[in-house]
Write a protein that holds these residues in place. Sequence first.
Motif, mmCIF file in Angstrom:
data_model
loop_
_atom_site.group_PDB
_atom_site.id
_atom_site.type_symbol
_atom_site.label_atom_id
_atom_site.label_comp_id
_atom_site.label_asym_id
_atom_site.label_seq_id
_atom_site.Cartn_x
_atom_site.Cartn_y
_atom_site.Cartn_z
ATOM 1 N N LYS A 88 3.927 1.571 -1.196
ATOM 2 C CA LYS A 88 4.526 1.711 -2.531
ATOM 3 C C LYS A 88 3.492 2.181 -3.556
ATOM 4 O O LYS A 88 3.806 3.005 -4.424
ATOM 5 N N LEU A 89 2.256 1.671 -3.470
ATOM 6 C CA LEU A 89 1.210 2.123 -4.382
ATOM 7 C C LEU A 89 0.913 3.609 -4.174
ATOM 8 O O LEU A 89 0.729 4.348 -5.148
ATOM 9 N N ASP A 90 0.881 4.049 -2.910
ATOM 10 C CA ASP A 90 0.679 5.473 -2.632
ATOM 11 C C ASP A 90 1.817 6.304 -3.208
ATOM 12 O O ASP A 90 1.600 7.382 -3.765
ATOM 13 N N GLU A 91 3.039 5.780 -3.081
ATOM 14 C CA GLU A 91 4.207 6.477 -3.619
ATOM 15 C C GLU A 91 4.107 6.587 -5.146
ATOM 16 O O GLU A 91 4.371 7.649 -5.719
ATOM 17 N N VAL A 92 3.718 5.503 -5.785
ATOM 18 C CA VAL A 92 3.563 5.504 -7.245
ATOM 19 C C VAL A 92 2.462 6.488 -7.650
ATOM 20 O O VAL A 92 2.619 7.240 -8.617
ATOM 21 N N LYS A 93 1.353 6.498 -6.905
ATOM 22 C CA LYS A 93 0.264 7.440 -7.205
ATOM 23 C C LYS A 93 0.756 8.879 -7.080
ATOM 24 O O LYS A 93 0.432 9.723 -7.914
ATOM 25 N N ASP A 94 1.536 9.165 -6.015
ATOM 26 C CA ASP A 94 2.062 10.521 -5.830
ATOM 27 C C ASP A 94 2.982 10.907 -6.981
ATOM 28 O O ASP A 94 2.899 12.028 -7.508
ATOM 29 N N HIS A 95 3.867 9.992 -7.377
ATOM 30 C CA HIS A 95 4.766 10.265 -8.504
ATOM 31 C C HIS A 95 3.967 10.465 -9.792
ATOM 32 O O HIS A 95 4.278 11.355 -10.592
ATOM 33 N N ALA A 96 2.954 9.639 -9.996
ATOM 34 C CA ALA A 96 2.130 9.767 -11.198
ATOM 35 C C ALA A 96 1.392 11.104 -11.188
ATOM 36 O O ALA A 96 1.309 11.780 -12.220
ATOM 37 N N ARG A 97 0.864 11.490 -10.021
ATOM 38 C CA ARG A 97 0.150 12.761 -9.922
ATOM 39 C C ARG A 97 1.079 13.935 -10.208
ATOM 40 O O ARG A 97 0.751 14.819 -11.003
ATOM 41 N N SER A 98 2.271 13.928 -9.593
ATOM 42 C CA SER A 98 3.198 15.044 -9.833
ATOM 43 C C SER A 98 3.706 15.018 -11.271
ATOM 44 O O SER A 98 3.887 16.069 -11.886
ATOM 45 N N GLU B 142 0.835 -1.212 0.000
ATOM 46 C CA GLU B 142 0.000 0.000 0.000
ATOM 47 C C GLU B 142 0.866 1.257 0.000
ATOM 48 O O GLU B 142 0.564 2.224 -0.706
#
Length: 170
Positions: free
Chosen positions: A111-121, A109
């Motif tokens: 890592k998924l949040d981290e990926v979502k943050d990177h994708a958003r930025s 979870e």
Amino acid sequence: MSLVVNAISTIAGFVYPCYLTLKLLKDHHSRTPAENVQLMRKMLMYWAIMGAYVGIESLTDFFLAAWLPFYHIAKVALLVYLLHPNSNGAERAYQLLEDTFTRHEHVIEAKLDEVKDHARSGAQWLASEGVKIARRSGEQVLAKGQQLVLSAAAAYQAQQQQRAAASVGT
């Protein structure tokens, strides 16, 4: 031979289970709700395991097939084991998958949040850059259009002056 084994693997691992799933969904009214829940739970476990299997296989298939003799035959045997009702293979594999997932769920979870943050930025940056590019392109188009209009106006004015000079000379 691997083509035949791959065909058997596809039939055993996907086509036949897909048929069973469709049949289970279509004929649900002919069983009790408890039977439906039990059968659907088995098929959901199977498809969860197949999802993990396909993900792992897509990363390792090339290497395993090259290094392990009879890899494709072992793959078919595994699929039959997972699907066969007497082996409970999918349930056993699912339990292993569920235990592993439960132990590592917080890391997954995070890592998924981290990926979502990177994708958003990344999306915000792309949008910002897209706006900059669109603005520059728009400015260039306007400047080019202005040049064309001025050039056309100058040509029209020169043409009018030539006509005026020609009419004075006649």
